[in-house]
Design an enzyme around this catalytic site. Structure first.
Site, mmCIF file in Angstrom:
data_model
loop_
_atom_site.group_PDB
_atom_site.id
_atom_site.type_symbol
_atom_site.label_atom_id
_atom_site.label_comp_id
_atom_site.label_asym_id
_atom_site.label_seq_id
_atom_site.Cartn_x
_atom_site.Cartn_y
_atom_site.Cartn_z
ATOM 1 N N ARG A 1 0.813 -1.224 0.000
ATOM 2 C CA ARG A 1 0.000 0.000 0.000
ATOM 3 C C ARG A 1 0.847 1.276 0.000
ATOM 4 O O ARG A 1 0.576 2.203 -0.762
ATOM 5 C CB ARG A 1 -0.937 0.023 1.227
ATOM 6 N N THR A 2 1.860 1.329 0.862
ATOM 7 C CA THR A 2 2.623 2.565 0.980
ATOM 8 C C THR A 2 3.351 2.877 -0.325
ATOM 9 O O THR A 2 3.258 3.984 -0.864
ATOM 10 C CB THR A 2 3.629 2.486 2.140
ATOM 11 N N LYS B 1 25.750 -5.558 -2.214
ATOM 12 C CA LYS B 1 27.185 -5.598 -2.482
ATOM 13 C C LYS B 1 27.990 -4.969 -1.354
ATOM 14 O O LYS B 1 29.211 -4.918 -1.412
ATOM 15 C CB LYS B 1 27.486 -4.849 -3.784
ATOM 16 N N ARG C 1 11.703 3.546 2.925
ATOM 17 C CA ARG C 1 11.339 2.618 4.005
ATOM 18 C C ARG C 1 12.568 1.783 4.324
ATOM 19 O O ARG C 1 13.260 1.307 3.429
ATOM 20 C CB ARG C 1 10.184 1.705 3.586
ATOM 21 N N HIS D 1 5.975 6.166 11.207
ATOM 22 C CA HIS D 1 5.403 6.015 9.866
ATOM 23 C C HIS D 1 4.489 7.223 9.645
ATOM 24 O O HIS D 1 3.269 7.109 9.621
ATOM 25 C CB HIS D 1 4.616 4.706 9.785
#
Length: 304
Positions: A51-52, A80, A101, A129
């Site tokens: 959703r985000t 890496k 995120r 959030h």
């Protein structure tokens, strides 16, 4: 509020929050505009999201901007050994705004400190959030007609749930009463309870998910128990299905009650709740597009 990152909901004052809510309302009325034409937004998702990420990308596309980035850290140079600092500094060369995120608490704050363009925190570990919080606030405002003097019941994973942490801090401006329902292992952290003490906010703690508490509530905020936050699977198994909201439990609730959930859900809301007019979680998710349009434009200093 011009040209600034949004890392924590505390980056917005009460006046900022109310101003953003008005902007969200404008975008809901007119979500398709060209005000991000020529802008490039980077979405850096070191942690999974549906959703985000999709609502941010939809928000950019509906405003005429372009999106770059990744939805899986395994496709980035972090596998890496590239440091977060180097990744952020590099992406700053390509984009006008970064949406990030990350699984580590504080990663978004760090990114905002080393980056030359605004950063919006799309969730950092169990910390914050803020864009979810703004869409939660908008959902509450739309369904209740106010943010003031509401009784909000939070259920489930209150220890690791960054959405409830951010929502508590935002609602602290509006004289709420909180009910915290959680098993001992997942109770609201001391920091947030101490914050309530300092601000004179009334809260109650419960281990039982009772209809008595539901019937006092204006907002019932359900959360899933987050398996990914547990290091011991046995600990997760003990608490994963401890609270399940069923339709029958809403029979005597207040007419204005709305059930929210940041999603995804697992078992904590039974399917029979979905058709109840008090279930608002899918509309809540839809509000994410308009919310993120407003937040991005404000971060970029675009007047709307």
């Amino acid at each position: 509020m011009k040209n600034k990152s949004l890392v924590s909901i505390t980056d917005y004052s009460k006046e900022d929050i109310l101003s953003v809510l008005k902007k969200i309302e404008q975008f809901e009325a007119n979500p398709n505009q060209r005000i991000l034409k020529g802008k490039v937004v980077a979405t850096l998702f070191f942690e999974p999201s549906t959703r985000t990420r999709l609502s941010f990308e939809t928000a950019v596309n509906r405003l005429g901007g372009r999106v770059i980035g990744f939805s899986d850290a395994a496709t980035s140079s972090s596998v890496k050994g590239e440091t977060l600092r180097d990744t952020i500094i590099m992406v700053c060369n390509y984009a006008d705004l970064i949406i990030m995120r990350h699984h580590l608490d504080g990663a978004a704050r760090y990114a905002s400190e080393v980056c030359s363009v605004p950063v919006i925190n799309a969730g950092d570990g169990s910390n914050q959030h803020p864009s979810q919080t703004m869409l939660d606030l908008y959902s509450i405002y739309k369904t209740q007609g106010t943010l003031e003097n509401l009784t909000i019941t939070m259920v489930g994973d209150l220890k690791y749930g960054r959405t409830v942490h951010s929502l508590l801090m935002a609602m602290s401006h509006f004289n709420p009463v909180f009910h915290f329902i959680a098993p001992k292992e997942l109770e609201m952290p001391f920091f947030y309870k101490e914050l309530c003490h300092k601000l004179g906010i009334t809260y109650y703690e419960h281990s039982d998910f009772s209809e008595e508490v539901i019937n006092q509530s204006d907002i019932l905020y359900m959360t899933r128990v987050q398996k990914e936050r547990f290091t011991d699977e046995m600990d997760y198994e003990k608490v994963k299905n401890v609270y399940i909201l069923r339709n029958k439990m809403l029979e005597n609730s207040k007419p204005n009650l709305r059930v929210l959930h940041p999603l995804p859900r697992v078992n904590e809301i039974a399917m029979d709740v979905d058709n109840n007019p008090k279930a608002y979680y899918f509309q809540q998710a839809k509000n994410g597009v308009y919310t993120r349009q407003a937040i991005m434009c404000l971060a970029l200093g675009i007047d709307i």
